[in-house]
Structures are given as C-alpha cells and as structure tokens.
Design an enzyme around this catalytic site. Structure first.
Site, PDB file in Angstrom:
ATOM      1  N   ASP A 398      -6.586 -11.144-168.924  1.00 35.35           N
ATOM      2  CA  ASP A 398      -7.311 -12.718-168.606  1.00 35.35           C
ATOM      3  C   ASP A 398      -7.282 -12.704-166.821  1.00 35.35           C
ATOM      4  OD1 ASP A 398      -8.582 -15.065-168.652  1.00 35.35           O
ATOM      5  OD2 ASP A 398      -6.676 -15.961-168.652  1.00 35.35           O
ATOM      6  N   LYS A 399      -8.115 -13.599-166.379  1.00 33.08           N
ATOM      7  CA  LYS A 399      -8.044 -13.779-164.947  1.00 33.08           C
ATOM      8  C   LYS A 399      -7.351 -14.934-164.623  1.00 33.08           C
ATOM      9  CE  LYS A 399     -11.526 -16.138-163.063  1.00 33.08           C
ATOM     10  NZ  LYS A 399     -10.678 -17.282-162.234  1.00 33.08           N
ATOM     11  N   THR A 400      -7.870 -16.393-165.301  1.00 36.72           N
ATOM     12  CA  THR A 400      -7.303 -17.499-164.585  1.00 36.72           C
ATOM     13  C   THR A 400      -5.781 -17.492-165.100  1.00 36.72           C
ATOM     14  OG1 THR A 400      -9.342 -18.446-165.017  1.00 36.72           O
ATOM     15  CG2 THR A 400      -7.413 -19.924-164.818  1.00 36.72           C
ATOM     16  N   PHE A 601     -23.975 -29.022-160.039  1.00 37.50           N
ATOM     17  CA  PHE A 601     -23.907 -27.420-160.069  1.00 37.50           C
ATOM     18  C   PHE A 601     -24.024 -27.325-161.544  1.00 37.50           C
ATOM     19  CE2 PHE A 601     -21.771 -23.441-161.027  1.00 37.50           C
ATOM     20  CZ  PHE A 601     -22.170 -22.574-160.051  1.00 37.50           C
ATOM     21  N   THR A 655     -17.415 -17.732-151.524  1.00 41.64           N
ATOM     22  CA  THR A 655     -18.113 -18.253-150.382  1.00 41.64           C
ATOM     23  C   THR A 655     -19.086 -19.319-150.880  1.00 41.64           C
ATOM     24  OG1 THR A 655     -19.862 -16.395-150.589  1.00 41.64           O
ATOM     25  CG2 THR A 655     -18.190 -16.078-149.218  1.00 41.64           C
ATOM     26  N   THR A 734     -12.717 -12.644-169.050  1.00 42.55           N
ATOM     27  CA  THR A 734     -12.578 -14.137-168.749  1.00 42.55           C
ATOM     28  C   THR A 734     -13.740 -15.074-169.104  1.00 42.55           C
ATOM     29  OG1 THR A 734     -12.323 -15.362-166.460  1.00 42.55           O
ATOM     30  CG2 THR A 734     -13.697 -13.602-166.369  1.00 42.55           C
ATOM     31  N   ASP A 736     -14.590 -17.426-167.226  1.00 46.44           N
ATOM     32  CA  ASP A 736     -15.069 -18.015-165.839  1.00 46.44           C
ATOM     33  C   ASP A 736     -16.541 -17.444-165.532  1.00 46.44           C
ATOM     34  OD1 ASP A 736     -15.209 -19.827-163.910  1.00 46.44           O
ATOM     35  OD2 ASP A 736     -12.921 -19.116-163.417  1.00 46.44           O
ATOM     36  N   LYS A 822     -13.286 -11.604-176.838  1.00 49.52           N
ATOM     37  CA  LYS A 822     -12.322 -10.872-176.093  1.00 49.52           C
ATOM     38  C   LYS A 822     -11.739 -10.004-177.170  1.00 49.52           C
ATOM     39  CE  LYS A 822     -11.032 -14.063-172.230  1.00 49.52           C
ATOM     40  NZ  LYS A 822      -9.748 -14.830-171.665  1.00 49.52           N
ATOM     41  N   ASP A 846      -6.176 -16.712-175.229  1.00 45.81           N
ATOM     42  CA  ASP A 846      -6.418 -15.228-175.175  1.00 45.81           C
ATOM     43  C   ASP A 846      -5.380 -14.891-176.446  1.00 45.81           C
ATOM     44  OD1 ASP A 846      -7.136 -14.977-172.357  1.00 45.81           O
ATOM     45  OD2 ASP A 846      -5.403 -15.793-171.528  1.00 45.81           O
TER      46      ASP A 846
END
Length: 1103
Positions: A398-400, A601, A655, A734, A736, A822, A846
């Site tokens: 996983d990332k976060t 957004f 960015t 992820t 995200d 996943k 997860d």
C-alpha cells in the site's frame, strides 16, 4: 346451493384420500427449510430504521473477528488440516493397524507415541495462535462509545462497539474510529458538516466532507432525536464504498429527504474534527469495510507442500521395497499379511518426527524474529509460514501510511525568476512584513480601514487587531510591479485559493469556529471571533481541516511567512497579516474577503478555483491552482513552467501551478448569470457547468509553482532498493490519485534511476485496451502505472497478455484500487506466475490483500490496527521488511530445508539397515531393533543434534543485507528439491549398507553383537553427519552433540536387555564400531571438501 353442498361433501373425502401424499412432502419441506435456515448464507435486504425505537429484526452482531475457529469447530478443523497431510494420515493408518494382532510389530506405543506428540504440539500451537487473535479482537471490540438514551441522566451510556445494534444512535468524538456504518444525523458544527479520514477504508489521504441530515441538524440538542417521529430507509448492504441510496422521512409532516454517500459515516473511518451523532444502519459483516474483506484462510507454506510431495515418493518407496521383498520371498501362504508387516517394518522411511521438528523449528524462527533488536516491535501472528519469507518474488504494498507517513510538508516555491526553499523561506516572511506598512498606507480610511473600536489611523487599543482593506498595490500602473510583488501575490493566492477551514475546538478555545467570521463592531469586545483571534495570535501552531493534506501544508506555510487563515465560513474568509508598529512591537491586521464562487477539485478537471472579492476595495479576483499538465494551457505563455515542474517531480515533490485573473464587475456578473443557468440545467448539467468555468480559464496570470513533499517513512528508499537488488518485484497498490501515486513512486525510488515510467491511459473499450497494451509492449524496462478502472478492462479482454507484460515489468503502480481489486491482483499474480507473494499494508482497506497473499505483513499504523491484526506478521514500519525477508526469511527457509532433509536421511538409513537385515536373514519380517531402541533412536540419541540445525546459518545478517543479490537463488527452491532429496537417498543407502554389512562381516558370536555394533555405528554416523552439515557452529550445537553422546554411552551401560555388557567393554567392539563409522563418513567428508574447493557456493565466495 346444490353446487356448494356438493363441494362441501366432496372436500373431506378428497382431503382424506390425499393425507399420505400431503404429509410426506411437508416433512421433507420442513427439514429442507430448517437446513436452509441454519446453513444457507444470510440474505441481504433493505431495511427501514425508526429513530428512537429498537428494531425487532435480527442483524449480524457488530464484531470484528479474525479468528479461524470457534469452540465447536476447533478440534475438527485442526485435525482435518493435520490429516490432510499425507504424512500424518499415513502414520494414523500405521498406528491403527497395531490393534490387529496378526500384523502387530513391537509395542503400539512406538507408533502411537510419536503421532500423539505431533498432534498435541500442533493443537497446542493452533490454540495459542487463535487465542491471541481472540484477545486482539476482544481489545478492539471492547472500545466504548456513547449511545444516546432517553432515561439516563447524562443522556447517553457507554457501551462497547460489539454491543451496538442497528437503530442505535451513537456519538463519535474527534479522532475516534467509527464502529459501524452510520447515517449522519447531527454534528457539533452549526452547518452540519464534519470531516472524516478514510485512508483506512479506501487508502485516500484526502479528508472527506460529510453532511448531516438537514431535518435533524436543525434540532436544538441530541435528546430531541427521541421526540420526533422519523424513519430512515436504507438500501440492502453492498460493497461499493462510493455510493449509497437512502431516504429520511418525517412521519407526521410527510417530509422526505434523499440520502447519499455524503450523509454516511462508514465503519473504520475516523472523525477528523468535532463530534458526530449518527444512527447505526449496518453492523458486523454487513458493513462496507467487512464486505470488502475476504475471509481469513489457513495458509500452507510452499515448503510444507514440497515435503508433502516427498513423503508420497517415500511411501511409494516403502511399497516398492515391500513388494521386492515379497517377490523374493514368494507369494505363498498369507502373503498379504507378510506384505503388510514389511510395510510396517519399513514405515520409518517416512519419519513422523519430521512434523514435530519442523513445527518446533518454526516456533523458534518466530521467536527470533520477535526478539531481533534491529526490528523491535515485530510480532509473528502465524507461526506456520516463516519459511515463506525466504521465497518471496513479489511484494505488493500500500502507499498511504505504509510507504509514506501521510504528512505533507511544503518544500519549494518557484516564482519564475527566483526559487525559494527551506533555506530562504524567511526572506519571503521579511518581504511580507516590509510590504505590510505599504498596504496599510494605501488602504483608504473611507473604505473601512482602521483599528477596531472605532478609531482610525492605527492609534486604537494596541490589543485590538487592525482591519485592513486593501486596494491593488499596482492599480496605478499594471505593467510596473513594485519590489516584492511576486512574493506577496503568490502568498496571498495560496492563502485564499483552497477549501481549508480552521478547526473548532470548544474545549481549549484555541481556534476559530468554522462558522465564525470577523464582524466590525463598535464595542470591539462583544465580537466572539475577536476574543478567539487574540488567543490564536499568541499561539505558534494553527490547526486546520481540509479535503486534502496538500492544501493544509500550503496554508500552514503562508501562516509561517506572515499571512494566516483565521476564520472561514461558507460566504467569507478572514486572513491575519503580521505588521509592525513604529516601536517595533508586532501588530496583527485582518484582511476580509467575500467568497463568491468555489470550484472544487475533481479527478477529471485536476484543478481547483475560487472567486473572491476584497471587502474594502471591491476587487474581484479569480484564483486557480492545479496540476501542471492542465494549467500549462491555461496560463499565459512562459518559458520556465514545464522545466521547473519536471525538476520538482524528479525530486519526488507534488507540484501545483497557481494563477490569477482580475475580473471587472461586468465580467463577473455575466459569468454569474451563465453559471447559474448551467447549474439549473436538467440535461448535461456537469458538462455545461464545466464549459462556463472554462470560459474564465483563459490567459491567466501565472503566479508561482509549488512543491509539496509527502514524507516517506524512515528507510523506505534503501529498503526498496534492497528489494529490487534482491530480485523482488515491488507493486504499489493504492486507492489514491494517479498523480499522487506517480510522485510517491518516484520519490521513494520504487522506480529505478534508469527506468522509465509508462502511464497506461484510461481505457473503457477492448480496442483502447489493445492499443495501450501494444504501446506498453514496445517500452521494454519501463515501470507501469495503471488505474483500477483500466485494470478491470484489461483483465476482462486481455488477461494473459496483460499479466505477462505486468509481471515482467520492473515495478507496477495500480492507483484507484478498491480493497477487492487489491486482493484480486495478488491472486492473479499467484496463479499466473506460481511465485510467492508478500502483501504489506496498514489500513482496513489492505486486509483482503494481506489475507490473500502467501505472507501477509500488517503495519501498525496511526489509524487502527486492523491490518496488523489480520496479518501473518506485524511490523511497526516498512523498512523492517528488508531484514524480515533477506535475513529471517533466508534463515528460516535454509534451516527448515536442511532440517527436513536430515530427518528424512535419519529414517532412510535405518530403513536401509532393516532391508539389508531382512534380505540376509531369509527375508524374515522381524524387526532389527526392538522397542526402546527404535524410539530412542529418533528421540534421545539424535533429536538434540538434529534439531540444533535450526541454529545454523550460512551467512551473517550483515552479509545478507549488504549483498541482497544472494536472495535471488532462494526463489528457485534449490535448497530443497528432488535433486537434493535423491542425493540424500543415495547417501542413506550407502551409509546404511556399509553399517549393516560391516556389522555382519565383523560380528563373530551372537546376534546381539550385530545389534550393538550396527546401532552404535549408526548413532556415531548420525552425530558426525550433523557435524558435517553444520556451516556455522554455535555453542548449543556442541552441547547437543556431547549431551547425546553421553546419553548413548549411559544407555550402553544401563540397557543390558539390548547390549552385552562384556562385549561393550571389549577392545573388539571399539575398533569395529570405529572402522564402520570411518568407512561410512570419510568418503562423504572428502567429497564435501573437494566440492567446497572446486565449486563453492556464492555465499562462500563473499566470505
């Protein structure tokens, strides 16, 4: 009348005739309905819940359960798992055969003893493991929450989460885990909004805004919920975490409100600020988080599967050897009885002690992992598969919270002609403070500039903040910008263009309410906001909430340089600007802005905008920030944006491009008319609104480029590099956004320095998938980035082709993955490659992936322990995975391979002795060694030296980490293969033949001398073979050898039933045993010495 009487007359007869025919189906139907009621899966259905009333319908209990067994299923399931292995089933049949007198050989305890010991050890280990899972589950299920009540004095009672039921109304405090799926009824914020963190559910770091039901938010207090006649209709449970359909109805007035996902709080999310009151709608296995998890499965290691295959080969060898004996003896008389006796005699070729030694070894490996000082905090929750860590080919992470700390830090800002970072940020702060008097001087007193309390010109109460209403600094000449203009405009844009709100904290009164705004009152002291602002101005740390941690990082940075967001509601925003009085004492001024429009957004637009009006000057400004890929076509021409955004991306920074556009009153009025019409449109509303907004996004003035870093966990970069060098392919799965995933993949160096990155475009059709896969096929050596939606399409139409390309890629990043996806990815890799997988995660989203992988590793993160509890292994941070695999995984696999082969060798050699003995003595089915000698051989005399092999190691932990390339060989499984197995078979046959024929040749008088010579030579050979197998000596190994030798020497002196005391003390016994032992072991030592010199293994070359 006649028809009626006729029908009434015939009915009893028809009924009597059909009695036998009716009763039987009814009985069968009753049994069938009972079976369905007890064992059929529960039907998911919609429901209506009434506020303040207990539900009569039964729903699942609200419990987290990671246990594999319960009291009833424990023993049957454990025994089934054990006898599923051919080894244990074989010995059960052998033990049962000893109850038949005709085929009994020796004492029954020689068969039942080892089998019972194996089963007791296994049952005990499984009981301890499952008891620990139960204790961990109980800890989570015992967390207490406030449940609203009618009668209790405080208005609520504290109940554990496991006691919550559908229809209960509960209060969830700030930073508390939501225990069940709720519909949000009330919040502590007057607007009815609350922010929640969902990274434990979907992996997204953004905070989500949730809204209370308007009809209940209007109530004065929570207790009023019991006094309204209302109900909530809820759809049937499903696993889609992004949608919900429901209706809130007032029974008396008939008023209805539609509910969607914004009105819900899913289980395992966390309330980020304030408090939330909700009604429980789904519990236990019907919650969204649990429905996205798979059931825990019993994992069997690859080594166990391989050993199971070897035992089948050994069984065939037993049958073959018995058949050869019978062919030599002849099939006369009760040949089947003799055949079975031979099978029993040769049964030691399949060692029952193999399971005991392996299980005890696994427990020791687990203990070593948990007590390693370099990876403190590691917990082994499943002691059955430590060897799997030594065979891993794919790590899926996983990332976060796993690779990152989920902490955003503002690192860099580029203004076109100058760039600022941590070293020069204080220069921007100095510029802002220098410009503050200019802004104050240019502000017109007639427009409301001055000091609170009715005074003007900055001479009021020094404790009262200034209210500054500004005109444009460069209104006289738009082409000439004063010095510091770029810095001021960039900081102001970042302080205004966001969705950040200061957090309300009523307990310590340290921040501004989300619904409070600054009001200019003559008395000054009556404004609640002012008093709060005075407290806040003295504080050094400000707390904010937002749907994105990036925005919080930007706003915190503007506060550091002198422009602080202190108040915001739906219509206005208040900034606090630090200025200085003539004496040098700091004085804070307030800037007021009216919020006209906000454009949030979205993943499609990749940008966020806001239109604000300065309260004093009336200037209307449109601010826009977004990803460089979309903003580059919106801003005016420049020659630096593309290059600098690329440089920041290579540094692993996220960015954002910030731009502005000043609007006249006429321009804004025209825009407002068009946007209102578009929002009222019935058809294509989204497209029409987007088109109107895009009409403003032209030739905007570029202000700055910002770089924000998502802090990686400690040691992530070197850990990923170690795994890559070890031949382990790392996939990042992820939930995200794609841009975020790409940034982390680069900053964490998941993608190597010389590797390219190929982003698979979003595909929805078979043709698009075909084109994109062909494009990726041409880019050899590139890492792949793919979204969950595109992954589904590729797997639907081109599963084998996609998996072939993806598994060959050096790294893969899957973004926008659901928890179910996943687990699906892990399963696809397992089936397509046949390699071993390891899944690493820290959140509830997860758990499915962790349970599906061959080795699941849970990280005990900030947000709950669900992944940690569900994992086979638990670690405090990702960097520990390197030592877990490269050191402990290697040792566990190497040691278990050596241990299992040596135990097999121990059984093969004694079976060879028995076979030679039977062949020489007229093919008789008589045991060579009786009773205690057979039991003592595999226990007292050889158990300690053989088991001491679990202390052996081929290389040190430092070498394993320094040279991770050594790990590559492990995935090939060469330490335990059919080749090494047959080598040990040949060694056993050679040594068994030498010992038995040597004893037969050298014995002179009595049969008991054959037993003494052969058995003594056998024990000495085993002890020497252990010494030859050891690669690194440990003091306990030496102790085990000496202890076993001493035990055997004592046995020679004590066991007169088996050994001739006079012969034992004779010189003949000593030299005969020595000669036989030397002949059986010396050639093997010579071969090992020559092999080490001529063809040493790779680890020896390093040392």
């Amino acid at each position: 009348m006649d028809d009626a009487s006729q029908s009434s007359a015939t009915t009893p007869m028809a009924a009597r005739e059909n009695i036998p025919l009716i009763n039987r189906p009814r009985r069968r139907w009753y049994l069938f309905s009972c079976w369905r009621k007890w064992f059929a899966p529960r039907e998911l259905r919609a429901r209506t819940v009434h506020l303040g009333r207990a539900t009569t319908e039964k729903f699942p209990p609200n419990e987290i359960r990671n246990q594999k067994y319960n009291v009833i299923t424990f023993l049957p399931l454990v025994l089934f798992e054990q006898f599923r292995f051919f080894l244990n089933l074989y010995f059960l049949l052998m033990a049962l055969s000893q109850f038949i007198p005709d085929i009994r050989i020796g004492y029954p305890y020689t068969y039942w003893g080892p089998l019972s010991f194996v089963l007791m050890v296994t049952i005990g280990r499984e009981a301890v493991d499952d008891l620990r899972r139960h204790q961990r589950d109980h800890e989570v299920n015992s967390q207490k929450y406030k449940r609203l009540t009618v009668n209790e004095t405080p208005g609520y009672e504290m109940v554990p989460s496991s006691k919550l039921k559908v229809g209960d109304m509960i209060i969830v405090e700030k930073n508390e885990r939501v225990p069940a799926d709720l519909v949000l009824l009330r919040t502590s914020d007057k607007s009815g909004s609350v922010f929640v963190r969902t990274d434990q559910l979907d992996g997204e770091t953004d905070w989500k805004l949730r809204l209370a039901v308007p009809l209940t938010q209007k109530l004065n207090k929570d207790s009023d919920l019991f006094h309204i006649d209302a109900s909530v209709y809820i759809e049937k449970p499903q696993n889609d975490i992004h949608s919900f359909i429901g209706t809130f109805s007032m029974q008396d007035g008939g008023e209805e409100t539609g509910l969607n996902v914004e009105n819900t709080l899913w289980a395992n999310t966390v309330v980020a600020a304030g408090t939330a009151t909700g009604i429980v709608i789904y519990t236990g296995c019907e919650t969204r988080s649990v429905m996205n998890n798979s059931q825990p499965r019993s994992k069997v290691g690859l080594l166990d599967v391989e050993i199971n295959g070897l035992t089948k080969v050994l069984f065939c060898a037993v049958l073959g050897l018995s058949l050869v004996m019978m062919m030599l003896k002849g099939f006369s008389g009760p040949w089947y009885r003799y055949m079975f006796r031979f099978v029993l005699l040769f049964s030691y070729i399949i060692p029952i002690s193999l399971r005991v030694n392996l299980d005890m070894g696994k427990a020791f490996y687990s203990w070593q992992m948990q007590n390693d000082p370099e990876i403190q905090g590691t917990v082994v929750r499943s002691t059955t598969i430590p060897e799997e860590l030594g065979r891993i080919s794919y790590v899926l992470t996983d990332k976060t919270g796993t690779l990152t700390q989920n902490e955003m830090v503002f690192k860099k800002i580029h203004l076109g002609i100058v760039s600022h970072d941590n070293d020069t940020f204080h220069h921007i702060g100095q510029i802002i403070q220098t410009l503050a008097p200019t802004i104050l001087a240019q502000s017109a007193p007639g427009n409301g500039a001055g000091v609170g309390g009715g005074n003007s010109g900055g001479t009021g109460d020094p404790q009262t903040p200034l209210v500054i209403t500004t005109k444009p600094m460069y209104s006289g000449n738009r082409m000439r910008h004063p010095e510091g203009w770029r810095e001021w405009e960039a900081v102001k844009a970042l302080a205004l263009c966001h969705n950040v709100t200061p957090i309300t904290d009523e307990d310590d009164n340290k921040s501004v309410s989300t619904s409070s705004t600054y009001t200019s009152s003559a008395g000054g002291s009556t404004s609640p906001t002012k008093s709060v602002i005075n407290v806040e101005s003295s504080a050094t740390e400000h707390q904010y909430q937002a749907s994105s941690p990036d925005e919080i990082a930007l706003v915190k940075w503007t506060a550091e340089v002198g422009l602080t967001l202190i108040g915001r509601d739906i219509n206005s925003m208040t900034l606090q600007m630090k200025t200085r009085k003539s004496k040098g004492e700091p004085q804070d001024g307030l800037l007021q802005y009216q919020i006209l429009q906000v454009f949030p957004f979205t993943s499609e637009s990749k940008r966020m905008g806001i239109i604000v009006r300065a309260s004093g000057s009336g200037e209307i400004t449109f601010y826009l920030k977004g990803a460089d890929v979309v903003m580059s076509s919106i801003v005016q021409y420049n020659d630096w944006l593309s290059e600098e955004s690329g440089n920041m991306a290579r540094e692993g920074l996220r960015t954002l491009v910030v731009a502005k556009k000043v609007l006249s009153e006429e321009q804004y009025n025209d825009f407002e008319t068009r946007i209102t019409a578009a929002r009222l449109s019935v058809s294509d509303r989204v497209a029409k609104v987007a088109a109107v907004i895009e009409s403003l996004e032209r030739e905007m003035e570029l202000l700055c480029l910002t770089g924000v870093e998502d802090r990686l966990q400690e040691g992530v970069r070197p850990t990923l590099e170690l795994l890559r060098n070890a031949g382990v392919r790392v996939w990042m799965l992820t939930g995200d956004k794609l841009e975020t995933a790409c940034c982390i993949a680069k900053s964490s160096q998941l993608i190597g320095r010389n590797q390219g990155l190929h982003v698979l475009r979003s595909v929805t059709t078979r043709t698009e998938a075909h084109v994109e896969l062909n494009n990726f096929r041409r880019k050899q050596g590139h890492a792949l980035v793919i979204s969950g939606e595109s992954l589904e399409v590729c797997l639907q139409y081109y599963r084998p082709e996609f998996l072939e390309l993806a598994t060959a890629s050096p790294a893969v990043v899957c973004c926008r993955c659901s928890p179910t996806q996943k687990a699906q990815v892990v399963q696809l890799i397992q089936h397509h490659t046949g390699k071993r997988t390891c899944a690493v995660g820290d959140g509830g989203n997860d758990v499915s992936m962790i349970q599906q992988a061959d080795a699941g590793v849970g990280i005990e993160g900030r947000e709950g322990r669900q992944a940690s509890l569900a994992g086979d292994f638990s670690i405090p941070q990702f960097s520990h995975i390197a030592k877990l695999l490269l050191v402990h995984g290697r040792r566990s696999y190497k040691r278990s391979a050596a241990l299992s082969q040596f135990v097999i060798h121990r059984g093969l050699i004694i079976t060879t002795l028995q076979a030679v003995f039977s062949a020489v003595f007229y093919l008789s089915s008589v045991a060579l060694y009786q009773g205690f000698l057979m039991v003592g051989y595999s226990t007292l005399y050889t158990m300690f030296p053989v088991f001491s092999l679990v202390l052996d190691q081929d290389i040190t932990s430092t070498t394993a980490v320094t040279y991770p390339e050594l790990y590559k060989d492990l995935s090939k499984g060469r330490s335990l293969s059919y080749k090494t197995f047959f080598i040990w078979v040949l060694i056993s046959i050679y040594q068994g033949g030498v010992i038995m024929y040597g004893a037969l040749i050298l014995f002179e008088d009595e049969f008991i001398h054959i037993v003494a010579i052969s058995f003594s030579a056998l024990i000495m050979t085993e002890l020497i073979m252990v010494a030859l197998t050891v690669r690194t000596w440990h003091r306990l190994m030496v102790l085990a050898e000496l202890f076993s030798l001493a035990l055997y020497l004592i046995s020679l002196a004590v066991l007169h039933e088996y050994f001739d005391w006079e012969f034992i003390w004779s010189y003949d016994f000593l030299w005969k045993v020595s000669i036989i032992t030397l002949v059986s072991c010396l050639p093997l030592y010579i071969i090992k010495f020559l092999r080490k010199k001529c063809s040493p293994p790779s680890y020896l070359k390093l040392s």
